[in-house]
Scaffold this motif. Structure first.
Motif, PDB file in Angstrom:
ATOM      1  N   ASN A 160       1.466  15.945  -3.404  1.00 61.42           N
ATOM      2  CA  ASN A 160       2.765  15.803  -2.747  1.00 61.42           C
ATOM      3  C   ASN A 160       2.783  14.661  -1.738  1.00 61.42           C
ATOM      4  O   ASN A 160       3.840  14.105  -1.451  1.00 61.42           O
ATOM      5  CB  ASN A 160       3.156  17.115  -2.062  1.00 61.42           C
ATOM      6  CG  ASN A 160       3.481  18.203  -3.050  1.00 61.42           C
ATOM      7  OD1 ASN A 160       4.486  18.144  -3.746  1.00 61.42           O
ATOM      8  ND2 ASN A 160       2.622  19.209  -3.141  1.00 61.42           N
ATOM      9  N   PHE A 161       1.597  14.301  -1.207  1.00 66.90           N
ATOM     10  CA  PHE A 161       1.552  13.274  -0.165  1.00 66.90           C
ATOM     11  C   PHE A 161       0.344  12.360  -0.347  1.00 66.90           C
ATOM     12  O   PHE A 161      -0.662  12.732  -0.956  1.00 66.90           O
ATOM     13  CB  PHE A 161       1.484  13.912   1.235  1.00 66.90           C
ATOM     14  CG  PHE A 161       2.623  14.839   1.534  1.00 66.90           C
ATOM     15  CD1 PHE A 161       3.871  14.336   1.884  1.00 66.90           C
ATOM     16  CD2 PHE A 161       2.454  16.207   1.432  1.00 66.90           C
ATOM     17  CE1 PHE A 161       4.928  15.188   2.137  1.00 66.90           C
ATOM     18  CE2 PHE A 161       3.506  17.078   1.695  1.00 66.90           C
ATOM     19  CZ  PHE A 161       4.749  16.555   2.041  1.00 66.90           C
ATOM     20  N   ALA A 162       0.489  11.164   0.205  1.00 65.58           N
ATOM     21  CA  ALA A 162      -0.629  10.228   0.355  1.00 65.58           C
ATOM     22  C   ALA A 162      -0.713   9.874   1.836  1.00 65.58           C
ATOM     23  O   ALA A 162       0.228  10.122   2.608  1.00 65.58           O
ATOM     24  CB  ALA A 162      -0.400   8.982  -0.489  1.00 65.58           C
ATOM     25  N   LYS A 186       2.105   9.365   6.835  1.00 67.65           N
ATOM     26  CA  LYS A 186       2.160  10.368   5.776  1.00 67.65           C
ATOM     27  C   LYS A 186       3.229   9.948   4.786  1.00 67.65           C
ATOM     28  O   LYS A 186       4.405   9.830   5.138  1.00 67.65           O
ATOM     29  CB  LYS A 186       2.483  11.741   6.362  1.00 67.65           C
ATOM     30  CG  LYS A 186       2.471  12.878   5.355  1.00 67.65           C
ATOM     31  CD  LYS A 186       2.764  14.198   6.062  1.00 67.65           C
ATOM     32  CE  LYS A 186       2.751  15.369   5.090  1.00 67.65           C
ATOM     33  NZ  LYS A 186       3.047  16.650   5.776  1.00 67.65           N
ATOM     34  N   ILE A 187       2.849   9.709   3.537  1.00 69.48           N
ATOM     35  CA  ILE A 187       3.729   9.106   2.532  1.00 69.48           C
ATOM     36  C   ILE A 187       4.034  10.136   1.441  1.00 69.48           C
ATOM     37  O   ILE A 187       3.123  10.703   0.839  1.00 69.48           O
ATOM     38  CB  ILE A 187       3.051   7.870   1.905  1.00 69.48           C
ATOM     39  CG1 ILE A 187       2.682   6.869   3.003  1.00 69.48           C
ATOM     40  CG2 ILE A 187       3.953   7.229   0.857  1.00 69.48           C
ATOM     41  CD1 ILE A 187       1.667   5.833   2.557  1.00 69.48           C
ATOM     42  N   PHE A 219       8.414   8.149   4.212  1.00 65.82           N
ATOM     43  CA  PHE A 219       7.163   8.286   4.955  1.00 65.82           C
ATOM     44  C   PHE A 219       7.473   8.661   6.392  1.00 65.82           C
ATOM     45  O   PHE A 219       8.603   8.532   6.881  1.00 65.82           O
ATOM     46  CB  PHE A 219       6.334   6.991   4.900  1.00 65.82           C
ATOM     47  CG  PHE A 219       7.038   5.778   5.422  1.00 65.82           C
ATOM     48  CD1 PHE A 219       7.037   5.467   6.783  1.00 65.82           C
ATOM     49  CD2 PHE A 219       7.699   4.917   4.557  1.00 65.82           C
ATOM     50  CE1 PHE A 219       7.673   4.337   7.263  1.00 65.82           C
ATOM     51  CE2 PHE A 219       8.351   3.784   5.025  1.00 65.82           C
ATOM     52  CZ  PHE A 219       8.342   3.493   6.394  1.00 65.82           C
ATOM     53  N   GLU A 220       6.438   9.129   7.081  1.00 65.72           N
ATOM     54  CA  GLU A 220       6.552   9.550   8.483  1.00 65.72           C
ATOM     55  C   GLU A 220       5.322   9.056   9.232  1.00 65.72           C
ATOM     56  O   GLU A 220       4.188   9.216   8.760  1.00 65.72           O
ATOM     57  CB  GLU A 220       6.648  11.087   8.550  1.00 65.72           C
ATOM     58  CG  GLU A 220       6.704  11.645   9.952  1.00 65.72           C
ATOM     59  CD  GLU A 220       6.686  13.167   9.959  1.00 65.72           C
ATOM     60  OE1 GLU A 220       6.542  13.752  11.049  1.00 65.72           O
ATOM     61  OE2 GLU A 220       6.791  13.769   8.866  1.00 65.72           O
ATOM     62  N   ASP A 237       0.818  -1.211   0.000  1.00 67.22           N
ATOM     63  CA  ASP A 237       0.000   0.000   0.000  1.00 67.22           C
ATOM     64  C   ASP A 237       0.855   1.265   0.000  1.00 67.22           C
ATOM     65  O   ASP A 237       0.483   2.272  -0.615  1.00 67.22           O
ATOM     66  CB  ASP A 237      -0.944   0.003   1.204  1.00 67.22           C
ATOM     67  CG  ASP A 237      -2.212  -0.798   0.951  1.00 67.22           C
ATOM     68  OD1 ASP A 237      -2.358  -1.330  -0.162  1.00 67.22           O
ATOM     69  OD2 ASP A 237      -3.063  -0.893   1.861  1.00 67.22           O
ATOM     70  N   ILE A 238       1.989   1.246   0.699  1.00 66.25           N
ATOM     71  CA  ILE A 238       2.877   2.421   0.666  1.00 66.25           C
ATOM     72  C   ILE A 238       3.345   2.663  -0.755  1.00 66.25           C
ATOM     73  O   ILE A 238       3.348   3.794  -1.256  1.00 66.25           O
ATOM     74  CB  ILE A 238       4.068   2.226   1.617  1.00 66.25           C
ATOM     75  CG1 ILE A 238       3.597   2.260   3.073  1.00 66.25           C
ATOM     76  CG2 ILE A 238       5.132   3.299   1.366  1.00 66.25           C
ATOM     77  CD1 ILE A 238       4.692   1.964   4.086  1.00 66.25           C
TER      78      ILE A 238
END
Length: 483
Positions: free
Chosen positions: A50-52, A112-113, A96-97, A36-37
């Protein structure tokens, strides 16, 4: 990450899961998370986000906050922490974070990817993508695969984020919006929301998923009130250095621009002019006439080109202007996207298209491809040596010279001047002649012989060619070799 509760609230407002948004209650299957990432990072790039986000503790149907019993950072696969295992199983461009927060008395996990950059993100060497709310192998979706690669190849530096989670009030403090409206000639609105609307439309800011704002690299590098507010852009400030004499042994002064390029451009030009020699003479009519060492138009165009066409991805360096007693050197990161021998006539090509477009609207630079025409002609009008372009591994240096006698020019510099003179004459519908070249070098008719020999050498070096080889030598005209 900041403002996490606000972010979760905004994400939960979506009526369904999206290609860049996944909700789970308590499913922490390692292979599912890894795939999924990859899929979410690639989907974010495909959707130009910018993010997923991957959220635990959210009902995937109702999107209600129900809480999770686990913390991703405490989970293990074998003897290895799950987060480290994921990073090792994902490609190097995966970033990611993770944060775990309390909302309404329950725990919510937020992953947050970052969107994929340069190439698709892989998990166990396989590429994944989201189709609706489903994760699939990218190879099984050829149409999406083609679109994704196209997006990755066209991802622009200007669109990336320089600072995130900025309030509306802080946007107006950080960015010099007064200069924006002054340069675009758009009447400045009264309301803050309308001001922000214009900045969003031009790509200077974007609205975050949590409702706050982010300032793009373009917005920061052009309109920052203080470039030091952006840690990654501080080194992109323009440096102006003046030396005593013709070498770098003794530096007289150094100035580093503090504001964005657009906000400080005119000030920088005046500062450069103040550091270059000028001479005032009283003419026969009694009026003062100022003689400059370098054409102001040429300096303006070269500095604008250095700022607009620099390669921002080259880290640790920014544009530099070095002023010596006999020359000015303008250095920027990256090399031109066109052959320097066709830099006068070629159509414009910029690696920073959005930035170049906005700078054109600011009337700081052109996108017409005539900048170098003006530079060369401005130097010719003052009978100065031709501007020199030197390419290095990851930078370009342009040198403007003050007045030098023809006899003191090297053969290389003479030939380069001959070539550029032929180019500018050609684009004006004219041709290089012995007479036009003598005028360009400010030489008398008695120098016709030495100029003929110089023309012959330029022909031998395959820089120029006769317009009509059958014409007698006395009336011979020449054009660039590519014409």
């Amino acid at each position: 990450m900041e403002n996490l509760e606000l972010l979760v609230s905004e994400l939960c407002k979506h009526k369904e899961e999206l290609p860049w948004l996944e909700f789970k209650r308590d499913n922490y299957n390692p292979d599912m998370i890894g795939a999924d990432i990859s899929a979410l990072a690639n989907a974010a790039a495909l959707d130009e986000r910018n993010f997923a986000y991957f959220l635990w503790g959210i009902d995937d149907e109702t999107h209600e906050i129900v809480g999770t019993e686990h913390n991703l950072q405490n989970l293990k696969i074998g003897n290895q922490e799950l987060e480290n295992w994921l990073r090792g199983s994902l490609s190097a461009n995966a970033d990611f974070e993770y944060n775990l927060i309390d909302i309404e008395g329950v725990k919510v996990g937020i992953l947050k990817i970052c969107c994929a950059v340069h190439t698709p993100v892989t998990f166990k060497k396989l590429e994944y993508i989201r189709v609706g709310s489903y994760t699939k192998k990218l190879m099984d979706c050829p149409a999406l695969q083609s679109r994704l690669w196209n997006r990755l190849h066209n991802k622009r530096y200007e669109e990336m984020l320089a600072r995130q989670d900025v309030t509306l009030d802080d946007v107006l403090k950080i960015l010099d919006y007064n200069t924006y409206f002054e340069l675009t000639k758009v009447p400045q609105p009264d309301s803050r929301e309308s001001i922000v609307h214009y900045l969003k439309e031009d790509g200077c800011i974007v609205q975050n998923d949590n409702g706050l704002y982010a300032i793009t690299n373009m917005g920061a590098v052009l309109l920052a009130n203080k470039l030091t507010d952006f840690s990654k852009l501080a080194r992109k400030a323009l440096r102006i250095i003046q030396y005593d004499g013709n070498n770098r042994l003794h530096m007289l002064r150094e100035d580093i621009s503090k504001k964005g390029y657009a906000s400080e451009f005119e000030h920088l030009l005046k500062y450069i002019e103040a550091l270059t020699p000028t001479e005032e003479r009283i003419g026969d009519d009694g009026l003062r006439d100022k003689t400059v060492a370098y054409p102001e138009l040429a300096i303006r165009e070269i500095v604008a080109n250095a700022l607009v066409h620099q390669d921002f991805t080259v880290s640790g360096t920014g544009p530099t202007i070095e002023i010596f007693a006999n020359r000015i050197e303008i250095i920027n990161s990256g090399i031109p996207l066109v052959d320097i021998k066709r830099i006068v006539d070629n159509p414009p090509k910029s690696r920073n298209e959005k930035l170049a477009s906005l700078m054109r609207r600011f009337r700081i630079c052109e996108e017409l491809g005539t900048g170098w025409d003006k530079i060369v002609m401005a130097c010719e009008m003052l009978k100065l040596p031709a501007p020199k372009i030197e390419l290095y591994d990851d930078s370009t240096k342009v040198t403007l010279f003050s007045a030098v006698k023809f006899s003191n020019l090297s053969l290389e510099d003479k030939l380069w001047a001959v070539y550029l003179h032929a180019c500018v004459m050609h684009i004006q519908g004219e041709q290089l002649t012995n007479s036009s070249l003598r005028n360009r070098f400010d030489l008398p008719s008695t120098s016709a012989g030495s100029i003929s020999r110089l023309i012959k050498e330029a022909v031998n070096k395959n820089l120029i060619k006769p317009l009509d080889p059958t014409t007698s030598n006395k009336y011979m005209k020449y054009i660039p070799v590519w014409a």
